[in-house]
Scaffold this motif. Structure first.
Motif, PDB file in Angstrom:
ATOM      1  N   THR A   1     -16.573 -47.520  20.442  1.00 21.11           N
ATOM      2  CA  THR A   1     -16.760 -47.403  19.000  1.00 21.11           C
ATOM      3  C   THR A   1     -18.242 -47.353  18.690  1.00 21.11           C
ATOM      4  O   THR A   1     -19.046 -48.043  19.313  1.00 21.11           O
ATOM      5  CB  THR A   1     -16.125 -48.607  18.264  1.00 21.11           C
ATOM      6  N   THR A   2     -18.611 -46.513  17.730  1.00 21.67           N
ATOM      7  CA  THR A   2     -20.025 -46.352  17.403  1.00 21.67           C
ATOM      8  C   THR A   2     -20.522 -47.509  16.552  1.00 21.67           C
ATOM      9  O   THR A   2     -19.773 -48.116  15.788  1.00 21.67           O
ATOM     10  CB  THR A   2     -20.248 -45.023  16.659  1.00 21.67           C
ATOM     11  N   GLY A   3     -21.814 -47.809  16.684  1.00 21.92           N
ATOM     12  CA  GLY A   3     -22.418 -48.904  15.946  1.00 21.92           C
ATOM     13  C   GLY A   3     -22.313 -50.215  16.695  1.00 21.92           C
ATOM     14  O   GLY A   3     -21.738 -50.299  17.784  1.00 21.92           O
ATOM     15  N   SER A   4     -22.876 -51.273  16.120  1.00 17.78           N
ATOM     16  CA  SER A   4     -22.859 -52.580  16.774  1.00 17.78           C
ATOM     17  C   SER A   4     -21.462 -53.177  16.702  1.00 17.78           C
ATOM     18  O   SER A   4     -20.729 -52.966  15.734  1.00 17.78           O
ATOM     19  CB  SER A   4     -23.867 -53.521  16.119  1.00 17.78           C
ATOM     20  N   THR A   5     -21.099 -53.938  17.715  1.00 21.88           N
ATOM     21  CA  THR A   5     -19.767 -54.523  17.804  1.00 21.88           C
ATOM     22  C   THR A   5     -19.839 -55.878  18.493  1.00 21.88           C
ATOM     23  O   THR A   5     -20.602 -56.043  19.461  1.00 21.88           O
ATOM     24  CB  THR A   5     -18.797 -53.593  18.556  1.00 21.88           C
ATOM     25  N   PRO A   6     -19.059 -56.860  18.034  1.00 23.45           N
ATOM     26  CA  PRO A   6     -19.023 -58.150  18.721  1.00 23.45           C
ATOM     27  C   PRO A   6     -18.273 -58.098  20.043  1.00 23.45           C
ATOM     28  O   PRO A   6     -18.254 -59.079  20.777  1.00 23.45           O
ATOM     29  CB  PRO A   6     -18.286 -59.049  17.714  1.00 23.45           C
ATOM     30  N   LEU A   7     -17.684 -56.942  20.360  1.00 19.85           N
ATOM     31  CA  LEU A   7     -16.957 -56.785  21.613  1.00 19.85           C
ATOM     32  C   LEU A   7     -17.873 -56.364  22.762  1.00 19.85           C
ATOM     33  O   LEU A   7     -17.415 -56.158  23.886  1.00 19.85           O
ATOM     34  CB  LEU A   7     -15.819 -55.766  21.451  1.00 19.85           C
ATOM     35  N   VAL A   8     -19.159 -56.215  22.473  1.00 20.24           N
ATOM     36  CA  VAL A   8     -20.182 -56.011  23.508  1.00 20.24           C
ATOM     37  C   VAL A   8     -21.292 -57.019  23.242  1.00 20.24           C
ATOM     38  O   VAL A   8     -21.948 -56.965  22.196  1.00 20.24           O
ATOM     39  CB  VAL A   8     -20.748 -54.583  23.498  1.00 20.24           C
ATOM     40  N   GLY A   9     -21.486 -57.971  24.151  1.00 22.62           N
ATOM     41  CA  GLY A   9     -22.486 -59.011  23.982  1.00 22.62           C
ATOM     42  C   GLY A   9     -23.720 -58.754  24.827  1.00 22.62           C
ATOM     43  O   GLY A   9     -23.672 -58.015  25.812  1.00 22.62           O
ATOM     44  N   TRP A  10     -24.828 -59.380  24.454  1.00 24.49           N
ATOM     45  CA  TRP A  10     -26.118 -59.180  25.134  1.00 24.49           C
ATOM     46  C   TRP A  10     -26.787 -60.523  25.356  1.00 24.49           C
ATOM     47  O   TRP A  10     -26.865 -61.355  24.443  1.00 24.49           O
ATOM     48  CB  TRP A  10     -26.998 -58.274  24.284  1.00 24.49           C
ATOM     49  N   LEU A  11     -27.252 -60.757  26.576  1.00 28.65           N
ATOM     50  CA  LEU A  11     -28.035 -61.936  26.907  1.00 28.65           C
ATOM     51  C   LEU A  11     -29.195 -61.541  27.802  1.00 28.65           C
ATOM     52  O   LEU A  11     -29.080 -60.629  28.632  1.00 28.65           O
ATOM     53  CB  LEU A  11     -27.191 -62.986  27.642  1.00 28.65           C
ATOM     54  N   LYS A  12     -30.305 -62.223  27.647  1.00 29.21           N
ATOM     55  CA  LYS A  12     -31.386 -62.121  28.607  1.00 29.21           C
ATOM     56  C   LYS A  12     -31.007 -62.957  29.829  1.00 29.21           C
ATOM     57  O   LYS A  12     -30.308 -63.980  29.703  1.00 29.21           O
ATOM     58  CB  LYS A  12     -32.687 -62.626  27.993  1.00 29.21           C
ATOM     59  N   PRO A  13     -31.445 -62.574  31.029  1.00 31.21           N
ATOM     60  CA  PRO A  13     -31.032 -63.309  32.237  1.00 31.21           C
ATOM     61  C   PRO A  13     -31.350 -64.798  32.199  1.00 31.21           C
ATOM     62  O   PRO A  13     -30.565 -65.615  32.682  1.00 31.21           O
ATOM     63  CB  PRO A  13     -31.800 -62.594  33.356  1.00 31.21           C
ATOM     64  N   TRP A  14     -32.495 -65.170  31.588  1.00 32.51           N
ATOM     65  CA  TRP A  14     -32.875 -66.589  31.562  1.00 32.51           C
ATOM     66  C   TRP A  14     -32.007 -67.414  30.599  1.00 32.51           C
ATOM     67  O   TRP A  14     -32.089 -68.633  30.576  1.00 32.51           O
ATOM     68  CB  TRP A  14     -34.350 -66.749  31.207  1.00 32.51           C
ATOM     69  N   MET A  15     -31.173 -66.746  29.824  1.00 29.25           N
ATOM     70  CA  MET A  15     -30.276 -67.450  28.903  1.00 29.25           C
ATOM     71  C   MET A  15     -28.982 -67.922  29.567  1.00 29.25           C
ATOM     72  O   MET A  15     -28.227 -68.703  28.979  1.00 29.25           O
ATOM     73  CB  MET A  15     -29.927 -66.563  27.708  1.00 29.25           C
TER      74      MET A  15
END
Length: 354
Positions: free
Chosen positions: A279-293
């Protein structure tokens, strides 16, 4: 021209950040909401938003074949924009005003974008996949009509070149009918497009396929065309598929203990829900973390070399009990069988290849 488009894209990003009255929820352009120096906002929990998003994708299905064809052929005469695809920063501008500069807008907001992983999902080990992401610039790749074009997230064409993607080179067979759409991260130093996701291959759209199938389809199709991984006069940029991993703690820890599966520096980790469509646009079904998190968010230890990249004072607050009471997490549970059902997958492959 490509340099000018790149600068215009940078300027637009700066202006959009300065003029935006309210950011999207858990926008990755802002600091992680749980950094100690930032106050977390209340509202609907991430898990509720994930469930709503999964429910909505069952009801709202775009005409994916028509959408893919419009992107490939640059012909939007018979295409009607979905509300989610319109410019989110248009403010009070009328629809007619937004359509005056129409061409670049059609290639804007065509990528599936992540949000910060703020609330750890229940059944993370069972229902999610992790993809290590290299440092680079996110690009939409459109291979059609004997040429390959790269577009920025803002919809500006950055470059045009030949490639051995289906439809991407005049020497390619059936280049007038084949077209392909890929979601990539471009790493300039190695002249490589690292492929995150696939939306269309040889004219067959897979927008409405779940993540497991799309990732399998991506790995399969790129492995069938090893020439895409080699630079040549008709393929000046390499195309390499990014691998995905299970999300149980041992698998995450083992992945982090090894060098990144690419030549570029590791930027962060994307977490995809297995059942989400593209799906286009931002979605809560794809998460993002930095490795140190990872130690703070998932309780997963990482090597000292990764923790050395943690900014000074960037400590994450513990989860807010009032937000997470309904989201009891047990990420220590071992994942079940993460493979697609063989029968259903083979049937889907047969349909796309026919």
């Amino acid at each position: 021209m490509a340099c000018m488009a790149f600068k215009m894209d940078q300027l637009e990003d700066v202006f959009s950040e300065s003029l935006c009255v309210e950011r999207r929820i858990n926008d990755t352009a802002a600091p992680h909401p749980r950094l100690s120096q930032f106050k977390q906002r209340g509202g609907q929990s991430s898990e509720d938003r994930r469930l709503n998003k999964l429910d909505a994708q069952k009801k709202n299905r775009l005409d994916y074949v028509n959408k893919a064809r419009c992107l490939a052929e640059e012909d939007w005469s018979n295409y009607e924009e979905n509300e989610d695809e319109e410019d989110m920063d248009s403010g009070s501008c009328s629809k007619d005003a937004r359509h005056k500069n129409r061409r670049p807008r059609y290639y804007r907001n065509q990528l599936m974008l992540s949000e910060w992983l703020v609330d750890v999902p229940p059944n993370l080990a069972m229902d999610w996949l992790m993809v290590p992401c290299p440092v680079g610039r996110r690009n939409l790749i459109v291979a059609a009509k004997g040429k390959t074009s790269s577009y920025s997230k803002s919809g500006y064409r950055l470059s045009v070149f030949p490639s051995l993607l289906p439809g991407g080179c005049r020497k390619h067979k059936h280049n007038n009918t084949d077209y392909s759409l890929l979601d990539c991260v471009f790493h300039e130093a190695t002249q490589t497009f690292y492929v995150l996701d696939i939306m269309c291959w040889r004219g067959h759209p897979v927008y409405d396929s779940d993540t497991e199938f799309r990732f399998y389809w991506l790995q399969t199709k790129l492995s069938e065309a090893p020439e895409l991984a080699v630079q040549s006069s008709i393929n000046p940029y390499r195309f390499l598929a990014l691998p995905s991993y299970p999300c149980n703690p041992s698998a995450i820890e083992n992945t982090m203990a090894k060098p990144p599966p690419f030549e570029a520096e590791l930027d962060g980790l994307l977490f995809y829900h297995k059942k989400t469509h593209y799906t286009t646009g931002s979605t809560p079904l794809v998460g993002w973390l930095k490795p140190w998190m990872l130690p703070d968010m998932l309780g997963v230890p990482v090597p000292d070399s990764i923790m050395a990249s943690k900014p000074h004072g960037a400590d994450l607050k513990p989860p807010d009990p009032s937000m997470d009471a309904a989201n009891t997490v047990n990420i220590d549970a071992e994942a079940g069988d993460t493979k697609c059902a063989a029968g259903g997958r083979d049937e889907r492959i047969k349909t796309l290849d026919s």
